[in-house]
Design an enzyme around this catalytic site. Structure first.
Site, PDB file in Angstrom:
ATOM      1  N   GLY A   1       0.762  -1.183   0.076  1.00  0.00           N
ATOM      2  CA  GLY A   1       0.100   0.185  -0.088  1.00  0.00           C
ATOM      3  C   GLY A   1       0.880   1.328  -0.086  1.00  0.00           C
ATOM      4  O   GLY A   1       0.390   2.252  -0.580  1.00  0.00           O
TER       5      GLY A   1
ATOM      6  N   ASP B   1       0.373   3.473   4.010  1.00  0.00           N
ATOM      7  CA  ASP B   1      -0.582   4.376   3.348  1.00  0.00           C
ATOM      8  C   ASP B   1      -1.701   4.721   4.426  1.00  0.00           C
ATOM      9  O   ASP B   1      -2.170   5.924   4.361  1.00  0.00           O
ATOM     10  CB  ASP B   1      -1.329   3.459   2.393  1.00  0.00           C
TER      11      ASP B   1
ATOM     12  N   ASP C   1      -5.161   2.131  10.594  1.00  0.00           N
ATOM     13  CA  ASP C   1      -6.547   1.838  10.807  1.00  0.00           C
ATOM     14  C   ASP C   1      -6.529   1.284  12.365  1.00  0.00           C
ATOM     15  O   ASP C   1      -6.643   1.914  13.256  1.00  0.00           O
ATOM     16  CB  ASP C   1      -7.068   0.876   9.794  1.00  0.00           C
TER      17      ASP C   1
ATOM     18  N   ASP D   1      -5.654  -0.333  -1.861  1.00  0.00           N
ATOM     19  CA  ASP D   1      -6.361  -1.558  -2.818  1.00  0.00           C
ATOM     20  C   ASP D   1      -7.518  -1.912  -2.169  1.00  0.00           C
ATOM     21  O   ASP D   1      -7.846  -1.963  -1.132  1.00  0.00           O
ATOM     22  CB  ASP D   1      -5.364  -2.805  -3.079  1.00  0.00           C
TER      23      ASP D   1
HETATM   24  P1  IMP Z   1      -4.302  -1.641  10.249  1.00  0.00           P
HETATM   25  O1  IMP Z   1      -3.116  -2.711  10.621  1.00  0.00           O
HETATM   26  O2  IMP Z   1      -5.742  -2.166  10.840  1.00  0.00           O
HETATM   27  O3  IMP Z   1      -3.910  -0.225  10.967  1.00  0.00           O
HETATM   28  O4  IMP Z   1      -4.369  -1.588   8.837  1.00  0.00           O
HETATM   29  C1  IMP Z   1      -3.332  -1.094   8.240  1.00  0.00           C
HETATM   30  C2  IMP Z   1      -3.469  -1.798   6.528  1.00  0.00           C
HETATM   31  O5  IMP Z   1      -4.433  -2.196   6.407  1.00  0.00           O
HETATM   32  C3  IMP Z   1      -3.006  -0.886   5.703  1.00  0.00           C
HETATM   33  O6  IMP Z   1      -1.365  -0.821   5.646  1.00  0.00           O
HETATM   34  C4  IMP Z   1      -3.647  -0.948   4.564  1.00  0.00           C
HETATM   35  O7  IMP Z   1      -3.065  -1.805   3.618  1.00  0.00           O
HETATM   36  C5  IMP Z   1      -5.092  -1.736   4.824  1.00  0.00           C
HETATM   37  N1  IMP Z   1      -6.149  -0.798   5.024  1.00  0.00           N
HETATM   38  C6  IMP Z   1      -6.649  -0.091   6.142  1.00  0.00           C
HETATM   39  N2  IMP Z   1      -7.809   0.480   5.642  1.00  0.00           N
HETATM   40  C7  IMP Z   1      -7.899   0.510   4.220  1.00  0.00           C
HETATM   41  C8  IMP Z   1      -8.817   0.844   3.338  1.00  0.00           C
HETATM   42  O8  IMP Z   1      -9.535   1.560   3.760  1.00  0.00           O
HETATM   43  N3  IMP Z   1      -8.432   0.412   2.166  1.00  0.00           N
HETATM   44  C9  IMP Z   1      -7.424  -0.164   1.687  1.00  0.00           C
HETATM   45  N4  IMP Z   1      -6.533  -0.893   2.664  1.00  0.00           N
HETATM   46  C10 IMP Z   1      -6.709  -0.422   3.961  1.00  0.00           C
HETATM   47 MG    MG Z   2      -1.404  -2.410   3.041  1.00  0.00          MG
END
Ligand code: IMP
Ligand code: MG
Length: 190
Positions: A51, A107, A110, A166
């Site tokens: 990403g 990117d 979350d 993506d």
């Molecule tokens: P986390 O581990 O939940 O913080 O998620 C982070 C990863 O999830 C990022 O590196 C993104 O690749 C993916 N991600 C989180 N939200 C989105 C979104 O809205 N669209 C696409 N990819 C996302």
């Molecule tokens: Mg990612």
């Protein structure tokens, strides 16, 4: 691809302006920390694949210092899922980060699990400094605590694509950050 887009959340011009400002800020902070006499090989940017590829490519072109890139791959959204299923590292983290000034780039922040995982692995190597830069930060409760020093945009809890992000591996080449039409999204249960 374009017919699948519902709404543009952040257009390419706003992204470009913000990424430039972030790059200048990071450069200024690194300069303050390392000083103008910094020797080569001290700065390492670590983009989290896949990403972060578009963002890091633009970001580092606003950093006028000698730096290296060390990529790391993490998968968290298997296939057509819209929900992170927990982060897992694929392959190895760059070695020799001891004493380096490291900037982790992703990117979107979350749940925080991806960045927490990589941050902790980097810290084990005892870098001289560690910073985190994300293009987007979702306005959600984090499952893992992560403080990103540099945030491009705070966005609501919506699933977005484009500028590297993506859905099922697609839409990374969209120049804007956008939401998808419901009919373009096929959610899977697992
Ligand atoms: P986390 O581990 O939940 O913080 O998620 C982070 C990863 O999830 C990022 O590196 C993104 O690749 C993916 N991600 C989180 N939200 C989105 C979104 O809205 N669209 C696409 N990819 C996302
Ligand atoms: Mg990612």
């Amino acid at each position: 691809m374009l017919r699948d887009i519902d709404a543009i959340l952040i257009d390419r011009d706003r992204i470009a302006d913000r990424v430039r400002a972030m790059g200048e800020q990071i450069a200024a902070d690194l300069l303050r920390e390392i000083g103008p006499g910094a020797s080569a090989g001290q700065i390492v940017f670590i983009p989290i694949l896949t990403g972060a590829v578009v963002f890091v490519a633009d970001l580092i072109r606003h950093i006028p210092f000698k730096l290296s890139l060390g990529v790391v791959a993490v998968s968290s959204y298997p296939g057509r899922s819209l929900e992170s299923k927990g982060a897992a590292i694929r392959g190895d983290l760059p070695r020799d980060l001891a004493g380096k000034h490291v900037v982790i780039v992703d990117d979107v922040l979350d749940s925080g699990r991806t960045l927490a995982l990589i941050r902790d692995l980097v810290l084990e190597q005892q870098p001289a400094s560690l910073r985190i830069a994300v293009l987007l930060s979702k306005d959600v409760a984090r499952e893992a605590r992560v403080d990103a020093e540099y945030v491009g945009f705070s966005i609501p809890d919506a699933f977005v694509v484009g500028y590297g992000l993506d859905y099922d591996g697609y839409y990374r080449n969209l120049p804007d950050v956008a939401t998808l039409k419901p009919e373009a999204i096929e959610q899977t249960s697992g």
